[in-house]
Design an enzyme around this catalytic site. Structure first.
Site, PDB file in Angstrom:
ATOM      1  N   HIS A   5       0.829  -1.204   0.000  1.00 42.77           N
ATOM      2  CA  HIS A   5       0.000   0.000   0.000  1.00 42.77           C
ATOM      3  C   HIS A   5       0.866   1.258   0.000  1.00 42.77           C
ATOM      4  O   HIS A   5       2.049   1.198   0.304  1.00 42.77           O
ATOM      5  CB  HIS A   5      -0.974   0.027   1.190  1.00 42.77           C
ATOM      6  CG  HIS A   5      -0.315   0.107   2.529  1.00 42.77           C
ATOM      7  ND1 HIS A   5      -0.099  -0.996   3.321  1.00 42.77           N
ATOM      8  CD2 HIS A   5       0.186   1.155   3.225  1.00 42.77           C
ATOM      9  CE1 HIS A   5       0.492  -0.629   4.443  1.00 42.77           C
ATOM     10  NE2 HIS A   5       0.688   0.676   4.406  1.00 42.77           N
ATOM     11  N   ARG A   9      -1.566  10.986   4.543  1.00 45.15           N
ATOM     12  CA  ARG A   9      -2.237  11.579   5.701  1.00 45.15           C
ATOM     13  C   ARG A   9      -3.281  12.562   5.182  1.00 45.15           C
ATOM     14  O   ARG A   9      -2.987  13.359   4.291  1.00 45.15           O
ATOM     15  CB  ARG A   9      -1.228  12.294   6.588  1.00 45.15           C
ATOM     16  CG  ARG A   9      -0.299  11.344   7.295  1.00 45.15           C
ATOM     17  CD  ARG A   9       0.692  12.094   8.206  1.00 45.15           C
ATOM     18  NE  ARG A   9       1.511  11.143   8.916  1.00 45.15           N
ATOM     19  CZ  ARG A   9       2.659  10.642   8.460  1.00 45.15           C
ATOM     20  NH1 ARG A   9       3.129  11.046   7.283  1.00 45.15           N
ATOM     21  NH2 ARG A   9       3.344   9.768   9.157  1.00 45.15           N
ATOM     22  N   GLU A  56      -3.721   3.591   1.585  1.00 44.96           N
ATOM     23  CA  GLU A  56      -4.052   3.762   3.007  1.00 44.96           C
ATOM     24  C   GLU A  56      -4.197   5.243   3.285  1.00 44.96           C
ATOM     25  O   GLU A  56      -3.263   6.019   3.073  1.00 44.96           O
ATOM     26  CB  GLU A  56      -2.951   3.186   3.889  1.00 44.96           C
ATOM     27  CG  GLU A  56      -3.147   3.460   5.367  1.00 44.96           C
ATOM     28  CD  GLU A  56      -1.930   3.098   6.206  1.00 44.96           C
ATOM     29  OE1 GLU A  56      -1.751   3.727   7.259  1.00 44.96           O
ATOM     30  OE2 GLU A  56      -1.146   2.203   5.809  1.00 44.96           O
ATOM     31  N   ASN A  60      -5.304  11.481  11.508  1.00 46.75           N
ATOM     32  CA  ASN A  60      -4.872  11.693  12.892  1.00 46.75           C
ATOM     33  C   ASN A  60      -5.851  12.661  13.534  1.00 46.75           C
ATOM     34  O   ASN A  60      -6.072  13.771  13.013  1.00 46.75           O
ATOM     35  CB  ASN A  60      -3.449  12.250  12.928  1.00 46.75           C
ATOM     36  CG  ASN A  60      -2.442  11.226  12.469  1.00 46.75           C
ATOM     37  OD1 ASN A  60      -2.267  10.194  13.085  1.00 46.75           O
ATOM     38  ND2 ASN A  60      -1.794  11.498  11.342  1.00 46.75           N
ATOM     39  N   HIS A  74       3.707  12.448  -7.142  1.00 45.70           N
ATOM     40  CA  HIS A  74       2.311  12.187  -7.460  1.00 45.70           C
ATOM     41  C   HIS A  74       2.050  10.686  -7.461  1.00 45.70           C
ATOM     42  O   HIS A  74       2.973   9.892  -7.478  1.00 45.70           O
ATOM     43  CB  HIS A  74       1.949  12.777  -8.836  1.00 45.70           C
ATOM     44  CG  HIS A  74       2.708  12.155  -9.969  1.00 45.70           C
ATOM     45  ND1 HIS A  74       3.915  12.637 -10.401  1.00 45.70           N
ATOM     46  CD2 HIS A  74       2.438  11.078 -10.752  1.00 45.70           C
ATOM     47  CE1 HIS A  74       4.357  11.904 -11.407  1.00 45.70           C
ATOM     48  NE2 HIS A  74       3.474  10.933 -11.637  1.00 45.70           N
ATOM     49  N   GLU A 122      -1.726  11.905 -11.259  1.00 44.46           N
ATOM     50  CA  GLU A 122      -1.587  11.897 -12.696  1.00 44.46           C
ATOM     51  C   GLU A 122      -2.576  10.902 -13.292  1.00 44.46           C
ATOM     52  O   GLU A 122      -2.709   9.781 -12.795  1.00 44.46           O
ATOM     53  CB  GLU A 122      -0.171  11.505 -13.098  1.00 44.46           C
ATOM     54  CG  GLU A 122       0.067  11.508 -14.587  1.00 44.46           C
ATOM     55  CD  GLU A 122       1.491  11.149 -14.976  1.00 44.46           C
ATOM     56  OE1 GLU A 122       1.892  11.448 -16.112  1.00 44.46           O
ATOM     57  OE2 GLU A 122       2.223  10.541 -14.142  1.00 44.46           O
TER      58      GLU A 122
END
Length: 128
Positions: A5, A9, A56, A60, A74, A122
Protein backbone atom coordinates in the site's frame (compact mmCIF):
# COMPACT_ATOMS: atom_id res chain seq x y z
CA UNK A 1 7.91 -9.19 -3.22
CA UNK A 2 5.19 -6.64 -4.03
CA UNK A 3 3.96 -3.21 -2.98
CA UNK A 4 1.22 -3.58 -0.36
CA UNK A 5 0.00 0.00 0.00
CA UNK A 6 0.81 3.69 -0.22
CA UNK A 7 -0.14 5.88 2.75
CA UNK A 8 -1.38 9.47 2.66
CA UNK A 9 -2.24 11.58 5.70
CA UNK A 10 -5.58 13.32 5.25
CA UNK A 11 -7.38 16.13 7.08
CA UNK A 12 -10.95 14.83 6.67
CA UNK A 13 -11.24 11.06 6.26
CA UNK A 14 -14.80 10.96 4.95
CA UNK A 15 -14.10 13.72 2.40
CA UNK A 16 -11.03 11.84 1.14
CA UNK A 17 -12.77 8.45 1.04
CA UNK A 18 -15.57 10.06 -0.95
CA UNK A 19 -13.07 11.52 -3.45
CA UNK A 20 -11.23 8.24 -4.03
CA UNK A 21 -14.44 6.19 -4.27
CA UNK A 22 -16.71 8.60 -6.14
CA UNK A 23 -14.16 10.29 -8.42
CA UNK A 24 -11.55 7.56 -8.94
CA UNK A 25 -13.82 4.52 -8.57
CA UNK A 26 -12.01 2.77 -5.70
CA UNK A 27 -13.79 0.77 -3.00
CA UNK A 28 -13.27 1.15 0.72
CA UNK A 29 -11.77 -2.22 1.65
CA UNK A 30 -11.55 -1.78 5.40
CA UNK A 31 -11.37 0.82 8.14
CA UNK A 32 -9.63 0.51 11.49
CA UNK A 33 -10.03 3.00 14.32
CA UNK A 34 -7.32 3.28 16.99
CA UNK A 35 -8.69 5.56 19.74
CA UNK A 36 -5.71 4.92 22.03
CA UNK A 37 -3.38 6.09 19.25
CA UNK A 38 -5.79 8.85 18.15
CA UNK A 39 -5.92 7.84 14.48
CA UNK A 40 -8.07 6.00 11.96
CA UNK A 41 -6.90 4.09 8.88
CA UNK A 42 -9.02 3.51 5.78
CA UNK A 43 -7.76 1.19 3.04
CA UNK A 44 -9.07 1.68 -0.49
CA UNK A 45 -8.43 -0.13 -3.73
CA UNK A 46 -9.67 -1.72 -6.91
CA UNK A 47 -9.59 -5.27 -5.62
CA UNK A 48 -8.70 -7.51 -2.70
CA UNK A 49 -5.52 -6.53 -0.86
CA UNK A 50 -4.27 -10.09 -1.29
CA UNK A 51 -3.96 -9.41 -5.03
CA UNK A 52 -3.89 -5.60 -5.48
CA UNK A 53 -2.02 -2.64 -4.06
CA UNK A 54 -4.10 -0.48 -1.72
CA UNK A 55 -4.17 3.17 -0.75
CA UNK A 56 -4.05 3.76 3.01
CA UNK A 57 -5.62 7.02 4.17
CA UNK A 58 -4.52 7.99 7.67
CA UNK A 59 -6.55 10.46 9.70
CA UNK A 60 -4.87 11.69 12.89
CA UNK A 61 -7.49 13.05 15.30
CA UNK A 62 -7.62 16.83 15.29
CA UNK A 63 -5.20 17.38 12.38
CA UNK A 64 -6.92 19.06 9.44
CA UNK A 65 -3.98 19.66 7.07
CA UNK A 66 -0.36 18.79 6.36
CA UNK A 67 2.58 20.38 4.57
CA UNK A 68 3.38 18.35 1.48
CA UNK A 69 7.10 19.04 1.34
CA UNK A 70 9.19 18.81 -1.79
CA UNK A 71 9.77 15.05 -1.85
CA UNK A 72 6.22 14.01 -2.81
CA UNK A 73 5.60 13.83 -6.54
CA UNK A 74 2.31 12.19 -7.46
CA UNK A 75 0.33 8.97 -7.74
CA UNK A 76 -0.64 7.75 -11.22
CA UNK A 77 -3.92 6.18 -12.32
CA UNK A 78 -4.60 4.64 -15.72
CA UNK A 79 -7.84 5.72 -17.39
CA UNK A 80 -9.41 4.69 -20.69
CA UNK A 81 -9.79 8.27 -21.99
CA UNK A 82 -7.95 11.10 -20.24
CA UNK A 83 -9.96 13.82 -21.99
CA UNK A 84 -13.30 12.28 -20.97
CA UNK A 85 -12.08 11.58 -17.43
CA UNK A 86 -11.04 15.23 -17.00
CA UNK A 87 -14.40 16.49 -18.27
CA UNK A 88 -16.24 14.18 -15.87
CA UNK A 89 -14.01 15.19 -12.96
CA UNK A 90 -14.38 18.91 -13.74
CA UNK A 91 -18.15 18.41 -13.58
CA UNK A 92 -17.66 16.88 -10.12
CA UNK A 93 -15.71 19.95 -8.99
CA UNK A 94 -12.27 18.33 -9.06
CA UNK A 95 -9.35 20.75 -9.42
CA UNK A 96 -7.46 20.13 -12.68
CA UNK A 97 -3.77 20.97 -12.33
CA UNK A 98 -2.86 20.18 -15.96
CA UNK A 99 -5.43 19.68 -18.70
CA UNK A 100 -5.42 16.49 -20.75
CA UNK A 101 -2.92 16.41 -23.58
CA UNK A 102 0.33 14.85 -24.79
CA UNK A 103 3.12 14.69 -22.24
CA UNK A 104 6.15 16.94 -22.72
CA UNK A 105 8.43 15.44 -25.38
CA UNK A 106 6.16 12.42 -25.84
CA UNK A 107 2.87 11.14 -27.19
CA UNK A 108 1.26 9.61 -24.09
CA UNK A 109 -1.89 11.51 -23.10
CA UNK A 110 -1.79 12.64 -19.48
CA UNK A 111 -3.43 15.11 -17.09
CA UNK A 112 -2.99 16.04 -13.45
CA UNK A 113 -5.73 16.52 -10.87
CA UNK A 114 -5.64 17.34 -7.16
CA UNK A 115 -7.29 15.44 -4.33
CA UNK A 116 -9.05 17.26 -1.45
CA UNK A 117 -5.83 17.39 0.58
CA UNK A 118 -3.75 18.85 -2.24
CA UNK A 119 -2.02 15.65 -3.39
CA UNK A 120 -1.25 15.55 -7.11
CA UNK A 121 -2.63 12.65 -9.14
CA UNK A 122 -1.59 11.90 -12.70
CA UNK A 123 -4.11 10.42 -15.11
CA UNK A 124 -2.45 8.38 -17.86
CA UNK A 125 -4.24 7.19 -20.97
CA UNK A 126 -4.61 3.47 -21.38
CA UNK A 127 -2.36 2.04 -24.07
CA UNK A 128 -4.19 -0.47 -26.19
Amino acid sequence: MRILHTMLRVGDLDRSVNFYTQVLGMRELRRNDYPAGEFTLAFLGYGAESEHTALELTYNYGVSSYEKGTAYGHMAFEVDDVYAACEQMKAQGVKILRDAGPMNAGKTIIAFIEDPDGYAIELIGKKY
